[in-house]
Design an enzyme around this catalytic site. Structure first.
Site, mmCIF file in Angstrom:
data_model
loop_
_atom_site.group_PDB
_atom_site.id
_atom_site.type_symbol
_atom_site.label_atom_id
_atom_site.label_comp_id
_atom_site.label_asym_id
_atom_site.label_seq_id
_atom_site.Cartn_x
_atom_site.Cartn_y
_atom_site.Cartn_z
ATOM 1 N N CYS A 1 0.826 -1.212 0.000
ATOM 2 C CA CYS A 1 0.000 0.000 0.000
ATOM 3 C C CYS A 1 0.857 1.257 0.000
ATOM 4 C CB CYS A 1 -0.926 0.008 1.203
ATOM 5 S SG CYS A 1 -2.140 -1.296 1.094
ATOM 6 N N HIS A 2 1.759 1.361 0.965
ATOM 7 C CA HIS A 2 2.530 2.587 1.068
ATOM 8 C C HIS A 2 4.025 2.327 1.210
ATOM 9 C CE1 HIS A 2 -1.592 3.324 2.542
ATOM 10 N NE2 HIS A 2 -1.520 4.280 1.658
ATOM 11 N N GLY A 3 4.437 1.094 0.862
ATOM 12 C CA GLY A 3 5.860 0.808 0.746
ATOM 13 C C GLY A 3 6.643 0.676 2.037
#
Lengths: 417, 173
Positions: free
Chosen positions: B137-139
């Protein structure tokens, strides 16, 4: 204002006891509107119609929808396949949400361009920001109801934003969920609130229109109405223009509903929710993307959440952050340019919100986030002092007639009152 | 009294007392309406899950559902354990030794809640820069001990309360 002259004795009897007809007559027939309103002013009426469309289609969908994790996804498919015209009603509702946001963003940027938030319209503007927040909450919870993969994971990510609150964050999230993850209790309460909030929006819209009619509409020149020459009666002038724009807007809407109904959605939401597998790429609906980009741009959880909420809340303070004495960007050569830079900045953030959070995208999102706040917190206050506005016309009528000596309209419009 | 405080009367006291009484009553009445949203008895009843470890081979990560959310049971290889132990604590955003995240003498079993501590996505196993978990999702990158190494997540993957019922099974919760 002209009096409503009722001939029917029954209506006269009723009017003497509840003067609603003369109220409507004053508000939507004889109500004086600035004579120079352009098509950007038609989005208020379009938004009212969109709200009504969403409420009607929504109530009808509830007659067939089941808000439980076991049945939600299938009941939506049941609506699409079995219910008479179910596909149409659902596509109108789901695309209607997008159209609602297209209209509201145009409406907001209209207000920013022409300085519609300035004295005496601050409360009108703030009510608008509240409506925007309520719309976002409603749209978000509505997107959860089909219980597809994006529904589930969107709900998980957004509710987890509250876990960034120091100390009580996790307790708040558990409370929101009614469990230890997004599950049946979450779906049911989102359904209840998704049904409630549109009526709350409706109430705030009434306050918004009340405030509008109390202080009067702004107009493209940004100068106040000074005499009857500056206005025309709402009906037929503004009403006709509003209706024409509404028809064009509904054609645009219909194109989406009938030809590309899933264009604005995400294919993953046609996969039933699976709590054990996150889709590779979670994206919110397009209208939330700029805020999502701001959330991800900040390299800290709490910081990202704060920045995201701040990006909306900063709008509340715009009436005081803008120090210029001139309302309309038409007479503000520098602000006009910064306005368009802001528009491009917001579109850029929307684009970045849809991209994966890595590499150059993150850097670009940081720059644009920084610029977004710079615009409101630094540029807007400074411009009032640095900018030399152009000459503002003496009246609305002058700006329209451009020196023409005689015009039959003001006399006629004036005679109406 | 009347001369020094011309605007304060016994009636003012009654107004304030009535208002305070009403406000406290309303606050008390609101509590059930708020608390009904907290996890109910049926949710709380499902708080423990037993897992049989025998079918989990070395290098495999199995996902178990506990309290509606995924729990990763990772059977770590020697190499993974060594990697997890070799890291200097000062290099970690949320410093915690590998020993503190597994049961004593059971180094090969890592049990963590499979929810990214950023915004709740489910990370993917054996991926990312540290071959532990990677959240798409956001690394966020986690190592083989489920500790955050890189990315926006603020803390390590949470270790749920669990115990070994026997050598080959655990009870989570």
């Amino acid at each position: 204002m002209s009096e409503l002259n009722l001939k029917n004795p029954v209506l006269r009897w009723f009017e003497a006891r509840l003067p609603i007809m003369s109220f409507m007559h004053h508000s939507f027939v004889t109500y004086p509107t600035p004579r120079n309103l352009n098509y950007w002013w038609t989005f208020g009426g379009i938004l009212t119609v969109m709200l009504i469309i969403q409420i009607i289609t929504g109530i009808v969908l509830v007659m067939h929808y089941t808000p439980t994790t076991a049945d939600a996804f299938n009941s939506v498919e049941h609506i699409m396949r079995d219910v008479n015209y179910g596909w149409l009603i659902r596509y109108v509702h789901s695309n209607g949400a997008s159209m609602f946001f297209i209209a509201v963003y145009i409406h907001i940027f209209r207000g920013l361009y022409y300085g519609s938030y300035k004295d005496p319209r601050e409360v009108l503007w703030i009510l608008g920001v509240i409506i925007l927040l309520l719309m976002m909450a409603t749209a978000f919870m509505g997107y959860v109801l089909p219980w597809g993969q994006m529904s589930f994971w969107g709900a998980t990510v957004i509710t987890n934003l509250f876990s960034a609150i120091p100390g009580v964050g996790q307790a708040v999230v558990t409370w929101l969920w009614g469990g230890y993850s997004v599950d049946n209790p979450t779906l049911q309460r989102f359904f209840a609130l998704h049904y409630l909030l549109p009526f709350v929006i409706f109430g705030v819209v009434i306050l918004h229109i009340w405030a509008l009619h109390h202080v009067g509409q702004n107009n493209p020149t940004g100068i106040d109405v000074k005499s009857n020459k500056d206005t025309v009666p709402f009906t037929p002038y503004a009403a006709t223009k509003d209706n024409f724009a509404l028809i064009l807007f509904l054609m645009f809407f219909a194109y989406f509903v009938f030809y590309i109904p899933n264009y604005l959605g995400h294919a993953d939401n046609y996969i039933p929710a699976n709590p054990l597998q996150t889709p590779v790429h979670i994206v919110p609906e397009w209208y939330l993307l700029p805020f999502y980009a701001i959330l991800r741009a900040i390299p800290s959880k709490l910081g990202g959440v704060v920045a995201m909420f701040a990006s909306i809340l900063v709008l509340v303070f715009v009436p005081w952050l803008d120090t210029s004495k001139v309302r309309s960007a038409r007479y503000r050569p520098m602000y006009k340019q910064f306005f368009w830079i802001l528009v491009i900045c917001c579109i850029g953030l929307g684009y970045l919100g849809a991209k994966p959070a890595e590499g150059v995208y993150v850097i670009a999102a940081r720059i644009l986030t920084f610029y977004y706040f710079l615009h409101f917190l630094v540029i807007l206050p400074l411009l009032g002092y640095l900018e030399k506005p152009k000459n503002v016309p003496p009246s609305i009528a002058d700006s329209v007639l451009k020196g023409r000596e005689s015009d039959p309209m003001p006399a006629r419009a004036g005679a109406r009152r | 009294m009347a001369a020094t405080h011309p605007e304060t009367t016994r009636r003012d006291f009654l107004y304030i007392a009535t208002g305070a009484f009403g406000a406290i009553g309303a606050a008390a009445a609101v509590w059930p309406l708020i608390h009904q949203m907290n996890p109910d008895k049926s949710v709380l009843a499902l708080t423990s899950t037993e897992v049989d470890l025998t079918p989990i081979t070395e290098g495999q990560i199995v996902t178990i559902k506990w309290r509606g959310k995924p729990v990763f049971v990772s059977h770590r290889s020697k190499k993974e354990i060594e990697e997890a132990k070799a890291v200097k604590l000062s290099d970690l955003p949320d410093p915690q030794a590998d020993d503190a995240r597994v049961k004593k003498g059971k180094d090969q079993w890592l049990v963590v809640i499979g929810v990214c501590t950023h915004l709740g996505c489910v990370p993917i196993g054996h991926q990312g820069d540290y071959t532990g978990w990677f959240c798409p999702c956001h690394g966020s990158h986690y190592d083989t001990s489920g500790r955050i190494r890189k990315g926006p997540a603020p803390t390590n993957l949470e270790v749920p309360p669990y115990e070994f019922v026997s050598d080959t099974s655990i009870r989570i919760g």
